[in-house]
Design a protein around this motif. Sequence first.
Motif: not given
Length: 168
Positions: A98-107
């Motif tokens: 989901v959208m909220s996970q994209v930046d979390e996963i990248a980091t």
Amino acid sequence: MTDTYPAFDISPVPVPALDAKAPELFSGLYGMPMFVTVPTANLAASADFWIRGLGFFELFSAPGTITHLRRWSFQDVLLVPADQADAPPALTVSFSCVMSQVDEIATACEDLLPGSTTGPRQTPWNSVDLEVITPENARVIMTAARPWDPSSVEAQNLRDIGIDAPAE
């Protein structure tokens, strides 16, 4: 595309929304309709990256033989011992998020393996994609559907090939 029908009720992927909540990690047993086998020279290091970086968990492991990882239902990865790939393949494997996970996963991936991510980027088919090169050189795409905007270029692209707006 006149012979298709909505079947979203069989998918764990939530309706696209900026505040969509990811489904729970799924630890049930089922006949896997699809899975990816990833060869790795280091089962433990690869499992650690997939777990801490990509959000998978270890469903089970037979030490030195196989590690079965999973996220949502139908997102299964089998890590198996093999020689290290020299370079990432052109082939990719994509997993919904989901959208909220994209930046979390990248980091998380960048913290574990600096330089391992590219993006995120918006696609012409209405998603945001993050490319991750794992320690064993698998090319993984974490993809989050964007909310439907009927006036967007992406919506017109889909209409142009015969895909209508999702049912409300």
